[in-house]
Design an enzyme around this catalytic site. Sequence first.
Site, PDB file in Angstrom:
ATOM      1  N   GLU A 135      -1.916  -1.413-117.149  1.00  0.00           N
ATOM      2  CA  GLU A 135      -0.828  -2.379-117.293  1.00  0.00           C
ATOM      3  C   GLU A 135      -0.463  -2.591-118.762  1.00  0.00           C
ATOM      4  OE1 GLU A 135       0.177  -6.954-115.795  1.00  0.00           O
ATOM      5  OE2 GLU A 135      -1.880  -6.214-115.741  1.00  0.00           O
ATOM      6  N   LYS A 192       7.577  -5.781-112.947  1.00  0.00           N
ATOM      7  CA  LYS A 192       6.744  -6.723-112.194  1.00  0.00           C
ATOM      8  C   LYS A 192       7.600  -7.884-111.697  1.00  0.00           C
ATOM      9  CE  LYS A 192       2.273  -9.097-112.522  1.00  0.00           C
ATOM     10  NZ  LYS A 192       1.148  -9.423-113.429  1.00  0.00           N
ATOM     11  N   CYS A 238      -0.800  -5.159-111.161  1.00  0.00           N
ATOM     12  CA  CYS A 238      -1.765  -6.265-111.195  1.00  0.00           C
ATOM     13  C   CYS A 238      -1.617  -7.203-110.007  1.00  0.00           C
ATOM     14  CB  CYS A 238      -1.637  -7.005-112.527  1.00  0.00           C
ATOM     15  SG  CYS A 238      -3.019  -8.117-112.897  1.00  0.00           S
TER      16      CYS A 238
END
Length: 351
Positions: free
Chosen positions: A49, A134, A168
């Site tokens: 990430e 994200k 994540c």
Amino acid sequence: MPGDTYPKFRAAAVQAAPVFLDRDATIDKLETLVIKAAQAGADLVVFGESFVPAFPIWNLIYAPMDQHEFYRRMFDNAIQVPGPHTKRLGEVAKRHGVILSVGVTEKNSISMGAMWNTNLLFDSDGTLRNRHRKLVPTWAEKLTWAQGDGAYLRVEETDIGRIGTLICGENTNPLARFALLAQGEQIHIATYPPAWPFRRPGAGTHDYNLTEAIRIRSAAHAFEGKVFNIVSSCALDDDAIEQLAQGDGKMKELLRSAAPPASMIVGPDGELLAEPVKRGEGMATADIDIATSIEQKMIHDVVGHYNRFDIFKLEIDRTPHRPLRIKTSTVQDEMVEDELDLGPDDDGEPF
């Protein structure tokens, strides 16, 4: 008996520390690691990430008023999509003949400050196939990253199979995961940070166990979807700790005592296919046969026979977030805009 055949390939989940907040040096390091993975026979190479230029751990350990310098350095070293650094990453993938997945912090040409937590997927010919932002920055990450959208919440067809990506905490979101499974995902990519400090040392309660959280989520998605899960985390090195701590010994202790991440490769039965990397830098590699998932789906197939689509319905809105939408008054103008195929970029540039 003759019949259909399915892809076989080798995957590499790289756990490495970026050169902290140094975009160009980090991409140099990335290529060195891609070379190592390619020499090990990897067809797919995955980085963690926001590997370029770093994960904003300062969001978790400092008050907002103490973060200005880090925010500025992050913005200065974030990358534009498309842009010269995107092109450079594509060239790395092409030069070494690998499908490359890499987490980046993205910026664009409209806002002098907006950033997104983004995953880029490059084909082995260097083509940028997907750019997933994200959807919801987790907890303190909202101090750095803006919300993404559903424009590229999709699965990409590649020579090694259909690839989907979540970043994540998105791997905790059942709807986001199902959205990819329902598009035929066969290979899932999950990326994570180098640390997740949640409580101060000595607070009297357990800190967040990042290692175990990654293991649980990784096995859950692989088992539920009967897919292969390539899980890559970043690492936290001494240089990053020194820069983050800014001479504060207690802050160094906090960062060093935080539970480490993990990188692993999980099969469609939820079992590990390679020894995971749990601390420091390393690489997990495994040979993958897509056909392995077929027998597992005899038991549960949540996008096939083991569901009730007459009861449950999921809809994705792929409208990209843009700061401005211009409506034209003539049909001719509208046709011109359609022909441009602008895509989801906020600055109106196709990638």
